[in-house]
Each structure stands twice: as C-alpha cells, then as structure tokens.
Write a protein that holds these residues in place. Structure first.
Motif, short mmCIF file in Angstrom:
data_model
loop_
_atom_site.label_atom_id
_atom_site.label_comp_id
_atom_site.label_asym_id
_atom_site.label_seq_id
_atom_site.Cartn_x
_atom_site.Cartn_y
_atom_site.Cartn_z
N PHE A 1 17.11 92.89 17.77
CA PHE A 1 15.99 93.85 17.80
C PHE A 1 16.71 95.05 17.66
CE2 PHE A 1 13.50 96.93 19.93
CZ PHE A 1 12.09 96.64 19.33
N VAL A 2 17.71 95.44 18.31
CA VAL A 2 18.48 96.76 18.35
C VAL A 2 18.91 97.14 16.79
CG1 VAL A 2 20.45 98.09 19.32
CG2 VAL A 2 19.03 96.75 20.71
N ASP A 3 19.46 96.15 16.34
CA ASP A 3 19.68 96.23 14.88
C ASP A 3 18.66 97.00 13.98
OD1 ASP A 3 22.20 95.28 15.59
OD2 ASP A 3 21.88 93.44 14.65
N ALA A 4 17.41 96.14 14.21
CA ALA A 4 16.28 96.66 13.50
C ALA A 4 16.02 98.25 13.76
CB ALA A 4 15.08 95.78 13.78
N LEU A 5 16.00 98.52 15.07
CA LEU A 5 15.61 99.91 15.39
C LEU A 5 16.70 100.88 14.68
CD1 LEU A 5 14.88 99.59 19.32
CD2 LEU A 5 13.30 100.32 17.48
N ILE A 6 17.90 100.55 14.87
CA ILE A 6 19.11 101.18 14.23
C ILE A 6 18.65 101.63 12.70
CG2 ILE A 6 21.49 101.53 13.83
CD1 ILE A 6 21.97 100.07 16.22
N VAL A 7 18.52 100.45 12.07
CA VAL A 7 18.01 100.67 10.75
C VAL A 7 17.01 101.44 10.44
CG1 VAL A 7 17.39 99.44 8.49
CG2 VAL A 7 19.28 98.45 9.86
N ARG A 8 15.68 101.53 11.14
CA ARG A 8 14.50 101.98 11.03
C ARG A 8 14.82 103.70 11.50
NH1 ARG A 8 9.90 98.26 11.67
NH2 ARG A 8 8.78 99.73 12.45
N GLY A 9 15.97 103.75 12.05
CA GLY A 9 16.06 105.10 12.53
C GLY A 9 15.33 105.46 14.07
N GLY A 10 15.03 104.46 14.69
CA GLY A 10 14.43 104.59 16.09
C GLY A 10 15.29 104.50 17.05
N TYR A 11 16.50 104.20 17.00
CA TYR A 11 17.34 104.26 18.27
C TYR A 11 18.09 105.29 18.55
CZ TYR A 11 20.39 101.34 21.31
OH TYR A 11 21.05 100.81 22.24
N GLN A 12 18.47 105.42 19.96
CA GLN A 12 19.17 106.46 20.27
C GLN A 12 20.61 106.98 19.51
OE1 GLN A 12 18.32 104.36 22.46
NE2 GLN A 12 19.94 103.74 24.06
N LEU A 13 21.34 106.10 18.88
CA LEU A 13 22.41 106.19 18.15
C LEU A 13 22.01 105.92 16.68
CD1 LEU A 13 24.88 103.68 19.88
CD2 LEU A 13 24.81 106.30 20.04
N ARG A 14 22.59 107.17 15.99
CA ARG A 14 22.26 106.96 14.58
C ARG A 14 23.41 107.04 13.78
NH1 ARG A 14 16.75 108.68 13.29
NH2 ARG A 14 17.37 109.58 11.34
#
Length: 322
Positions: free
Chosen positions: A41-54
């Motif tokens: 799930f975190v991988d999906a957030l990162i790809v979508r730009g929605g995670y604290q790490l970009r």
C-alpha cells in the motif's frame, strides 16, 4: 534488465516497464537477480505522491527484494556469488529484474524459504518486530487489538502478537479479511461498527495495546477502548486521514501513544535494520513466524497491482515476479 519506471506522481497506470543494460556493481556492492519484489500500500501512496517521502523523479518503486547474487563488486568476497539473499532498499528500486545493493545490506535467505514469501514479509514483519522489540513490548496474556487486520501489516501484527502469547482481537472491514486474521492467530475478529464497545466486549473491559496502521475515524474509538496504562501504537494511516487524538483521553487512565516508524529507524540505523531482517528470515525458516503465501503477478502488472492497494481491495500480500 527490466524495471518499472515512475516518471511523474499520479495514477499508477502511468508506470512504464523499460529495458536497460544490466547494472554493474561498484566497490562494496552486489547485483541481485530478483526472484520476487514485495508490493505494498505504501508503494501505491508513493507513486501517487501521497506519502511523506517523495523520491526524486524518475524513480523505480519498491523496497523489498529476494533473489540470488549475480555479480559482486570490488572488495566483496567472490564466494557470495550465487548466494540467496533478501534486502530492504530504503532508496527504492525493487521493481526490477536486477538491483544493486550494498553488500552489507543483504541478509542470507535459506533455500527452503520461498522468495515471494520472503520479499513480501520484509516490510510488514520488520515493522512489527521493530515495534515489539523497540517501541511496544508485548507480554504473554495481554489483550492486543489490531486494526486493519486483513492487510499485510495487520496480518503480521496478528501473527507476531499471537506468537508472543497475546490474546488478539482483529478488526477488519470484510468477512474475508476477518477470516484471514483468525487464520493468522486472532482469537476474535470484528468489524468497525460500534468499535469502542466491540473492543471492550471482546477484551474483558479494555485493551492493553492497540496496533493501528489505519488511522481515520477508528482511531479515537480504539483509543477510548484502552484500559488504564494501555498503549496505543501508531503505525500509519491507510484510511487516508490522520486522526487528531484527544489528549484528555491519553491523560485519563495514564495511557500512552507511541509512534512506530520502522523506515526512519532503518535509514538511520542500517546495520541494526539488516540484523533485524536476518533475524526475521531465520525465524521464518524455523517456523516461528508465519507470513501468508502471497499472490503473484508479473512485473508488467505493477500499475494494476498498486491500483488495487490504493482501492484497499487487497487481502494479504502480493509479490511481483520479474
């Protein structure tokens, strides 16, 4: 080599599969021929730009791989060639057929442990082992509530807590996910409706520990269901909303709210993190931990797999097979 490339943050269907020359290891590095990469799930957030790490664009997603060492760089013992290993890549890049990793960051992987199972267990089980050894120790007999218990982190939490002798109450959004949590060791499994009263009813009046990778509306109800001196472990926010926990409910009953950020610890303490991963794999090989067998998808389906994670439509774990 083949790798998945993210050129811009946004929908996961924009991911590309590209072919490039095989990588060459530098001094102190190894090349791992990837047998499986863990998706999350975190991988999906990162790809979508929605995670604290970009990460800096373009980049290849993924942080967990298992495979075999295909080449070694200067200063690395040549006998490592051909050895089976697993590794966490805190700088991303796991969605590929070959990855370059510092030799000191790989952990030995038994020939008896399936690569897909190992790769998908790394992130979730590492988080839970870090949590229970550094942040929220669990004592046999304690009542532990796991929110989001049908996902990868949740199932790992159920397994680890059960293995430590806790009595586990799983909370999940569907009967399929609740069934998976019971199979992982949960004594009871409930949904989110009437959560505070449901927790109290199944824990003899209140939980000792809440493990929460979900956040959102469930967080305050679960906090209110803690017994005196209970601990509330914050692991993430898969619901998409960061809760505002009322401080008076922490004060009342001498409760404690504890942050569990495995990623930050692993980046700042890489040697300790690699040792923890080695312990995780050894305990899995000995049958002390029981990661679920993941679904397997080819690397070219990475975008579709991450879309399912983003829609919270995944029970358990998924491995990408190059």
């Amino acid at each position: 080599m083949r790798r998945v490339l993210c050129r811009e943050f946004g929908p996961t269907d924009r991911l590309e599969l590209v072919e490039e020359p095989d990588p060459v290891p530098g001094p102190g590095q190894v090349v791992v021929a990837v047998e499986a990469a863990g998706a999350s799930f975190v991988d999906a957030l990162i790809v979508r730009g929605g995670y604290q790490l970009r990460p800096e664009l373009p980049f290849t997603p993924g942080t967990a791989v298992a495979g075999r060492i295909a080449a070694v760089g200067e200063g690395v013992d040549k006998r490592f060639g051909g050895c089976r290993v697993a590794a966490l890549m805190m700088g991303f890049g796991a969605y590929a057929s070959h990855v370059v990793v510092p030799a000191e960051d790989v952990a030995p992987l038994s020939e008896d442990v399936d690569a897909a199972l190992a790769a998908t267990a790394l992130e979730s089980y590492s988080t839970l082992l870090f949590a229970t050894t550094h942040r929220v120790p669990i004592t046999a007999g304690e009542r532990v509530v796991v929110l989001g218990a049908g996902g990868g982190i949740g199932l790992a939490a159920v397994d680890v807590a059960h293995g430590l002798g806790a009595r586990v109450l799983a909370v999940a959004s569907s009967e399929d996910k609740r069934r998976a949590a019971r199979e992982a060791g949960a004594e009871h499994a409930i949904g989110y409706d009437g959560l505070k009263d449901g927790i109290r009813a199944h824990t003899d009046g209140g939980a000792d520990i809440v493990i929460d990778p979900v956040g959102g509306d469930a967080a305050e109800q679960a906090l209110r269901a803690l017994r005196p001196f209970g601990r509330y472990a914050v692991l993430g926010f898969t619901a998409g909303e960061i809760p505002r926990l009322p401080a008076n409910r922490v004060l009342i009953g001498n409760r404690t709210v504890v942050g569990v950020d495995w990623g930050d610890w692993a980046r700042t303490s890489p040697a300790a993190a690699t040792a923890l991963v080695s312990d995780l794999l050894a305990r899995t090989d000995r049958g002390e931990l029981h990661p679920p067998s993941p679904a397997r998808h080819p690397l070219e389906e990475a975008g579709a797999v991450l879309a399912r994670f983003a829609e919270r439509a995944v029970t358990g774990k998924i491995a990408l097979i190059p």
